[in-house]
Design a protein around this motif. Structure first.
Motif, PDB file in Angstrom:
ATOM      1  N   PRO A   1       0.887  -1.050  -0.131  1.00 31.43           N
ATOM      2  CA  PRO A   1       0.017   0.045   0.061  1.00 31.43           C
ATOM      3  C   PRO A   1       0.904   1.355  -0.104  1.00 31.43           C
ATOM      4  O   PRO A   1       0.284   2.101  -0.637  1.00 31.43           O
ATOM      5  N   LEU A   2       1.992   1.392   0.811  1.00 36.86           N
ATOM      6  CA  LEU A   2       2.885   2.558   0.743  1.00 36.86           C
ATOM      7  C   LEU A   2       3.413   2.739  -0.598  1.00 36.86           C
ATOM      8  O   LEU A   2       3.516   3.864  -1.322  1.00 36.86           O
ATOM      9  N   ALA A   3       3.629   1.652  -1.445  1.00 35.29           N
ATOM     10  CA  ALA A   3       4.178   1.912  -2.791  1.00 35.29           C
ATOM     11  C   ALA A   3       3.172   2.283  -3.557  1.00 35.29           C
ATOM     12  O   ALA A   3       3.487   3.162  -4.525  1.00 35.29           O
ATOM     13  N   TRP A   4       1.926   1.978  -3.477  1.00 40.71           N
ATOM     14  CA  TRP A   4       0.787   2.368  -4.389  1.00 40.71           C
ATOM     15  C   TRP A   4       0.675   3.943  -4.254  1.00 40.71           C
ATOM     16  O   TRP A   4       0.208   4.374  -5.166  1.00 40.71           O
ATOM     17  N   MET A   5       0.686   4.343  -2.803  1.00 36.82           N
ATOM     18  CA  MET A   5       0.497   5.893  -2.626  1.00 36.82           C
ATOM     19  C   MET A   5       1.504   6.643  -3.596  1.00 36.82           C
ATOM     20  O   MET A   5       1.329   7.678  -3.789  1.00 36.82           O
ATOM     21  N   PHE A   6       2.557   5.900  -3.918  1.00 36.72           N
ATOM     22  CA  PHE A   6       3.809   6.629  -4.635  1.00 36.72           C
ATOM     23  C   PHE A   6       3.575   6.447  -6.189  1.00 36.72           C
ATOM     24  O   PHE A   6       4.610   6.464  -7.124  1.00 36.72           O
ATOM     25  N   GLY A   7       2.633   5.817  -6.493  1.00 35.11           N
ATOM     26  CA  GLY A   7       2.297   5.530  -8.115  1.00 35.11           C
ATOM     27  C   GLY A   7       2.635   4.421  -8.451  1.00 35.11           C
ATOM     28  O   GLY A   7       2.617   3.690  -9.765  1.00 35.11           O
ATOM     29  N   GLN A   8       3.209   3.419  -7.529  1.00 35.40           N
ATOM     30  CA  GLN A   8       3.475   2.054  -8.086  1.00 35.40           C
ATOM     31  C   GLN A   8       2.627   1.105  -7.692  1.00 35.40           C
ATOM     32  O   GLN A   8       2.588  -0.004  -7.003  1.00 35.40           O
ATOM     33  N   TYR A   9       1.626   0.772  -8.524  1.00 34.90           N
ATOM     34  CA  TYR A   9       0.402   0.155  -8.431  1.00 34.90           C
ATOM     35  C   TYR A   9       0.531  -1.171  -8.616  1.00 34.90           C
ATOM     36  O   TYR A   9       0.065  -2.283  -8.367  1.00 34.90           O
ATOM     37  N   TRP A  10       1.916  -1.550  -9.583  1.00 36.28           N
ATOM     38  CA  TRP A  10       2.354  -2.799  -9.776  1.00 36.28           C
ATOM     39  C   TRP A  10       2.489  -3.878  -8.801  1.00 36.28           C
ATOM     40  O   TRP A  10       2.729  -4.807  -8.570  1.00 36.28           O
ATOM     41  N   VAL A  11       3.116  -2.961  -7.491  1.00 34.53           N
ATOM     42  CA  VAL A  11       3.671  -3.762  -6.371  1.00 34.53           C
ATOM     43  C   VAL A  11       2.477  -4.576  -6.027  1.00 34.53           C
ATOM     44  O   VAL A  11       1.480  -4.317  -5.354  1.00 34.53           O
ATOM     45  N   PRO A  12       2.763  -6.148  -5.544  1.00 37.05           N
ATOM     46  CA  PRO A  12       1.737  -6.892  -5.428  1.00 37.05           C
ATOM     47  C   PRO A  12       1.505  -6.987  -3.969  1.00 37.05           C
ATOM     48  O   PRO A  12       2.433  -6.746  -2.947  1.00 37.05           O
ATOM     49  N   GLN A  13       0.349  -7.198  -3.449  1.00 35.94           N
ATOM     50  CA  GLN A  13      -0.253  -7.597  -1.989  1.00 35.94           C
ATOM     51  C   GLN A  13       0.056  -8.921  -1.952  1.00 35.94           C
ATOM     52  O   GLN A  13      -0.943  -9.779  -2.464  1.00 35.94           O
ATOM     53  N   LEU A  14       1.054  -9.788  -1.352  1.00 32.47           N
ATOM     54  CA  LEU A  14       1.272 -10.953  -1.510  1.00 32.47           C
ATOM     55  C   LEU A  14       0.138 -11.904  -0.842  1.00 32.47           C
ATOM     56  O   LEU A  14      -0.144 -11.426   0.191  1.00 32.47           O
ATOM     57  N   GLY A  15      -0.197 -13.143  -1.553  1.00 36.54           N
ATOM     58  CA  GLY A  15      -1.156 -13.791  -1.177  1.00 36.54           C
ATOM     59  C   GLY A  15      -2.582 -13.166  -1.237  1.00 36.54           C
ATOM     60  O   GLY A  15      -3.464 -13.895  -1.010  1.00 36.54           O
ATOM     61  N   SER A  16      -2.725 -11.989  -1.854  1.00 38.03           N
ATOM     62  CA  SER A  16      -4.051 -11.428  -1.768  1.00 38.03           C
ATOM     63  C   SER A  16      -4.913 -11.715  -3.004  1.00 38.03           C
ATOM     64  O   SER A  16      -4.202 -11.384  -4.098  1.00 38.03           O
ATOM     65  N   THR A  17      -5.934 -12.303  -3.230  1.00 38.23           N
ATOM     66  CA  THR A  17      -6.834 -12.474  -4.525  1.00 38.23           C
ATOM     67  C   THR A  17      -7.875 -11.271  -4.464  1.00 38.23           C
ATOM     68  O   THR A  17      -8.407 -10.991  -5.634  1.00 38.23           O
ATOM     69  N   ILE A  18      -8.075 -10.727  -3.355  1.00 37.34           N
ATOM     70  CA  ILE A  18      -9.097  -9.428  -3.409  1.00 37.34           C
ATOM     71  C   ILE A  18      -8.373  -8.314  -3.953  1.00 37.34           C
ATOM     72  O   ILE A  18      -8.851  -7.445  -4.613  1.00 37.34           O
ATOM     73  N   ASP A  19      -7.127  -7.853  -3.224  1.00 36.87           N
ATOM     74  CA  ASP A  19      -6.649  -6.823  -3.600  1.00 36.87           C
ATOM     75  C   ASP A  19      -5.152  -7.092  -3.799  1.00 36.87           C
ATOM     76  O   ASP A  19      -4.025  -6.783  -3.354  1.00 36.87           O
ATOM     77  N   PRO A  20      -4.879  -7.937  -5.215  1.00 37.07           N
ATOM     78  CA  PRO A  20      -3.775  -8.386  -5.575  1.00 37.07           C
ATOM     79  C   PRO A  20      -2.444  -7.362  -5.854  1.00 37.07           C
ATOM     80  O   PRO A  20      -1.329  -7.313  -6.109  1.00 37.07           O
ATOM     81  N   ASN A  21      -3.228  -6.086  -6.162  1.00 37.24           N
ATOM     82  CA  ASN A  21      -2.193  -5.044  -6.572  1.00 37.24           C
ATOM     83  C   ASN A  21      -3.061  -3.709  -6.285  1.00 37.24           C
ATOM     84  O   ASN A  21      -4.146  -3.643  -5.884  1.00 37.24           O
ATOM     85  N   GLY A  22      -2.063  -2.700  -6.992  1.00 37.91           N
ATOM     86  CA  GLY A  22      -2.999  -1.279  -6.643  1.00 37.91           C
ATOM     87  C   GLY A  22      -4.188  -1.008  -7.257  1.00 37.91           C
ATOM     88  O   GLY A  22      -5.056  -0.329  -7.151  1.00 37.91           O
ATOM     89  N   MET A  23      -4.015  -1.775  -8.705  1.00 37.53           N
ATOM     90  CA  MET A  23      -5.043  -1.332  -9.708  1.00 37.53           C
ATOM     91  C   MET A  23      -6.186  -1.944  -9.244  1.00 37.53           C
ATOM     92  O   MET A  23      -7.286  -1.388  -9.255  1.00 37.53           O
ATOM     93  N   ALA A  24      -6.279  -3.207  -8.641  1.00 38.83           N
ATOM     94  CA  ALA A  24      -7.579  -3.846  -8.157  1.00 38.83           C
ATOM     95  C   ALA A  24      -8.159  -3.087  -6.988  1.00 38.83           C
ATOM     96  O   ALA A  24      -9.154  -2.871  -7.064  1.00 38.83           O
ATOM     97  N   PHE A  25      -7.262  -2.602  -6.097  1.00 35.36           N
ATOM     98  CA  PHE A  25      -7.653  -1.926  -4.794  1.00 35.36           C
ATOM     99  C   PHE A  25      -8.148  -0.568  -5.206  1.00 35.36           C
ATOM    100  O   PHE A  25      -9.461  -0.142  -4.982  1.00 35.36           O
ATOM    101  N   GLN A  26      -7.492   0.189  -6.360  1.00 36.47           N
ATOM    102  CA  GLN A  26      -8.095   1.534  -6.845  1.00 36.47           C
ATOM    103  C   GLN A  26      -9.380   1.069  -7.557  1.00 36.47           C
ATOM    104  O   GLN A  26     -10.522   2.049  -7.207  1.00 36.47           O
ATOM    105  N   ASP A  27      -9.519   0.095  -8.214  1.00 37.13           N
ATOM    106  CA  ASP A  27     -10.947  -0.091  -8.889  1.00 37.13           C
ATOM    107  C   ASP A  27     -12.026  -0.297  -7.807  1.00 37.13           C
ATOM    108  O   ASP A  27     -13.105   0.524  -7.922  1.00 37.13           O
ATOM    109  N   ARG A  28     -11.859  -1.035  -7.048  1.00 36.89           N
ATOM    110  CA  ARG A  28     -13.033  -1.411  -5.937  1.00 36.89           C
ATOM    111  C   ARG A  28     -13.416  -0.454  -4.932  1.00 36.89           C
ATOM    112  O   ARG A  28     -14.462   0.141  -4.654  1.00 36.89           O
TER     113      ARG A  28
END
Length: 361
Positions: A160-187
């Motif tokens: 999440p800290l990486a996503w705040m700096f525009g690095q949406y590609w960084v994965p949230q390990l083990g998550s199928t709900i928020d696997p990355n910043g793109m998915a979290f941003q969408d929901r």
């Protein structure tokens, strides 16, 4: 705030620096995208949206990272915190429930109970609470239900800290709900768009007012990913104390078409003009986010197996990326001229802005 959470979030602040260098319930589906809400394009009226963290939960007391609904209930202290939201003596008390376009909560018990206890204390226990899954807590992946130790807390917050700096590609390990910043941003973004699209009566300032009960990591992350004036100094200062406190609030103003401005963070007002460096960062963030979001939507469409959906995603992605790159130079010019205008009282900044615009033209 307990010492465990303080140690976790103090460490997370260092990681972030490293990246930089009884109430009726109504279920509401989120829209598939903001583009599916044409009324947003037509109105563009601003909304003041109060994002409120839930009251103290059993998981908070037991130091559990619980990020899958329905989750734990709130404690007696949490219920008292929720009721205090209706007390005018509370510096962060909420408006009369009738003044909001709607009351919203995530799918978690703790947010719904917080909303219900506030409404009861405010004398409006029959007011419906609309449930939006997009407001759910940021999923912890393989760390869900883990002990909230320092190392687990750091691992939970790295992506999440990486996503705040525009690095949406960084994965949230083990998550199928928020696997990355793109998915979290969408929901979460779709949930905010739904709240806005439901409209309502304008207040005396010509704004809509909304309130949504959500979670500390979800609120903090989405706000810092999206507002035009992120205050990183204020964010990391609050982070060392444990993100948002229970029933702490982040207030934003704007709309899904024109974007959002941070108004206050846990009671501290935030300047609308973020300053030159932060403004340039936001310009660059918006530039690099566009291709990441486009790629994610194209990939999802491709995996769906629907050719029409894939073509639509491809066209939308191309348009979004092209627009982002085309608007970037002008955005930088406006950020620089605006900053110089503030510093010089307007005259010198306007002159420099005109010169930069002429050069860019």
């Amino acid at each position: 705030m307990d010492q465990t959470r303080s140690r976790i979030t103090a460490g997370a602040a260092l990681v972030g620096a490293g990246i930089l260098a009884a109430t009726p319930i109504v279920s509401m589906p989120a829209p598939s995208s903001v583009a599916a809400l044409p009324e947003i394009e037509l109105t563009a009226v601003n909304m003041v949206l109060d994002l409120v963290r839930h009251g103290q939960s059993v998981d908070n007391v037991e130091h559990i990272i619980g990020t899958v609904p329905p989750g734990a209930s709130i404690t007696a202290d949490g219920a008292a915190q929720a009721a205090y939201l209706a007390d005018p003596a509370n510096p962060q008390h909420l408006l009369d429930p009738s003044l909001y376009t709607g009351i919203y909560a995530s799918e978690f018990i703790r947010t719904q109970q917080t909303a219900a206890d506030w409404l009861t204390a405010a004398g409006a226990p029959e007011t419906p609470v609309n449930i939006l899954g997009g407001l759910n807590e940021l999923n912890a992946g393989f760390l869900n239900d883990a002990d909230q130790s320092t190392i687990n807390g750091l691992l939970y917050l790295v992506a999440p800290l990486a996503w705040m700096f525009g690095q949406y590609w960084v994965p949230q390990l083990g998550s199928t709900i928020d696997p990355n910043g793109m998915a979290f941003q969408d929901r979460f973004g779709d949930a905010v768009a739904t709240i806005y699209a439901n409209g309502g009566v304008l207040d005396e300032d010509g704004n809509l007012n909304g309130v949504a009960f959500s979670h500390a990591a979800a609120i903090s992350t989405w706000a810092m990913m999206n507002v035009k004036n992120p205050d990183f100094g204020l964010f990391f200062s609050s982070l060392t104390q444990g993100l948002l406190p229970n029933t702490g609030q982040v207030v934003i103003e704007g709309n899904p078409t024109d974007g959002w401005t941070l108004v206050s963070w846990n009671g501290t007002e935030v300047a609308e003009n973020p300053g030159l460096l932060t403004g340039l960062f936001v310009d660059f963030r918006d530039l690099i986010v566009a291709p990441q979001m486009a790629g994610w939507h194209i990939t999802e469409a491709l995996l769906s197996g629907d050719p029409a959906e894939f073509i639509a995603a491809l066209e939308a992605g191309f348009n979004d990326v092209f627009t982002a790159f085309a608007e970037f130079p002008q955005a930088v010019i406006e950020t620089i001229s605006g900053s110089l205008g503030d510093a010089a009282g307007g005259g010198a900044g306007d002159a420099v802005g005109d010169m930069l615009a002429a050069l860019a033209g």
